[in-house]
Design a protein around this motif. Structure first.
Motif, short mmCIF file in Angstrom:
data_model
loop_
_atom_site.label_atom_id
_atom_site.label_comp_id
_atom_site.label_asym_id
_atom_site.label_seq_id
_atom_site.Cartn_x
_atom_site.Cartn_y
_atom_site.Cartn_z
N GLU A 1 -22.15 0.91 7.40
CA GLU A 1 -21.43 1.43 8.29
C GLU A 1 -20.80 0.49 9.22
O GLU A 1 -20.17 0.73 10.17
N THR B 1 -16.55 -4.56 13.17
CA THR B 1 -15.71 -2.97 13.26
C THR B 1 -16.61 -1.96 12.11
O THR B 1 -17.31 -2.60 11.41
N ASP B 2 -16.33 -0.77 12.42
CA ASP B 2 -17.02 0.18 11.55
C ASP B 2 -16.17 0.47 10.30
O ASP B 2 -14.98 0.30 10.17
N ARG B 3 -16.89 1.24 9.44
CA ARG B 3 -16.21 1.59 8.32
C ARG B 3 -15.21 2.76 8.57
O ARG B 3 -14.54 2.99 7.48
N LEU B 4 -14.96 3.25 9.49
CA LEU B 4 -14.07 4.55 9.91
C LEU B 4 -12.44 3.56 9.93
O LEU B 4 -11.39 4.61 10.15
N THR B 5 -12.32 2.38 10.24
CA THR B 5 -11.06 1.82 10.66
C THR B 5 -10.33 1.33 9.41
O THR B 5 -10.71 1.43 8.29
N GLU B 6 -8.87 1.29 9.72
CA GLU B 6 -8.24 0.75 8.59
C GLU B 6 -8.54 -0.79 8.22
O GLU B 6 -8.45 -0.84 6.70
N TYR C 1 -11.64 -2.10 7.81
CA TYR C 1 -12.54 -2.21 7.15
C TYR C 1 -12.24 -1.48 5.45
O TYR C 1 -12.42 -2.08 4.56
N GLY C 2 -11.55 -0.56 5.51
CA GLY C 2 -11.12 -0.19 4.51
C GLY C 2 -10.15 -0.71 3.62
O GLY C 2 -10.33 -1.13 2.33
N ASP D 1 -10.35 -3.83 17.10
CA ASP D 1 -10.64 -2.94 15.87
C ASP D 1 -10.25 -1.55 16.77
O ASP D 1 -10.49 -0.29 15.88
#
Length: 253
Positions: free
Chosen positions: A63, A86-91, A93-94, A232
């Motif tokens: 996460e 940063t968390d997994r919902l950010t660009e 992270y992706g 982030d």
């Protein structure tokens, strides 16, 4: 990689069998080709399983991503550590996850220490309580660390560090602000963006850089200077607002 090591004795026995077997040369060549194909298929399959278990799955199941950069001044003996998360919902992270999953990791048989140089970037997926994946990359080196174990990186292993740094810079949320008040003694400032939204930023010296990645003394800043904050995108609900996680702050002058 254990699969490959288990196949090595089999490969030796297979070669011995071909040498001793009373079959035609044509059949030996066919059997040899089949053995090579089988070995390569098992080897590449093992690498795919290794990447899935060690890289892909931990990134997918995490996460949170924490990033730490180390730049060591070998003359002054100063270590500079930049912490960011940063968390997994950010660009961001992706983008990092996609790039890391595109690489091939070949574990090194030799796990001795090596010259890591004076810079590194560390990517930690998971939380401090439960780290699922820990990766370290170094400039101009094909070797990275996967959970503390040496591995070669392909393709373009020597450029992996630079690519990760480029992703961190390009996929972070960029906010341009103008300094409205500076408190250099307490290492903080207030600034506003183009829409008039105000921010207070603490601990500036740890993040402040020129575009050439040179560290900047906070005392060099002045009211009216322009800064680009890489973060982030998360902000604390306060007045003035605060960036929750800052990667870097570029001094645009």
């Amino acid at each position: 990689m254990d699969w490959v090591m288990c196949l090595l004795p089999f490969a030796v026995c297979f070669v011995g069998f071909l040498a001793a077997a009373k079959v035609t040369k044509k059949k030996k060549r066919i059997l040899a080709a089949a053995g090579v194909v089988l070995f390569l298929a098992a080897a590449f399959g093992s690498l795919a399983v290794y990447r899935n278990q060690k890289i892909t799955k931990p990134i997918r199941d995490s996460e949170l991503l924490a990033v730490a950069e180390l730049r060591l001044d070998t003359f002054l003996g100063d270590a500079e550590l930049n912490d960011f998360q940063t968390d997994r919902l950010t660009e961001l992270y992706g983008a990092l996850g996609h790039y890391l999953n595109s690489l091939v990791y070949l574990p090194c048989i030799n796990q001795d220490t090596f010259d890591a140089g004076t810079q590194d970037v560390i990517l930690q997926f998971g939380t401090e309580e439960e780290v699922k994946l820990w990766l370290a990359f170094y400039p101009d080196r094909r070797i990275c660390l996967v959970n503390g174990k040496k591995a070669y990186v392909f393709p373009g292993g020597t450029a992996a560090y630079q690519k990760i740094e480029a992703i961190l810079a390009s996929d972070s949320v960029q906010t341009t602000v103008t300094i409205t008040a500076l408190d250099a003694a307490n290492d903080q400032l207030t600034a506003s963006d183009a829409e008039g939204k105000e921010y207070v930023i603490h601990g500036i010296s740890e993040k402040l850089r020129t575009r050439d990645e040179e560290q900047v003394d906070v005392k060099a800043l002045s009211t009216g200077d322009t800064l680009t904050v890489l973060s982030d995108g998360a902000a604390l609900l306060s007045a003035p607002s605060q960036f929750e996680h800052i990667y870097k702050i570029y001094w645009e002058k």
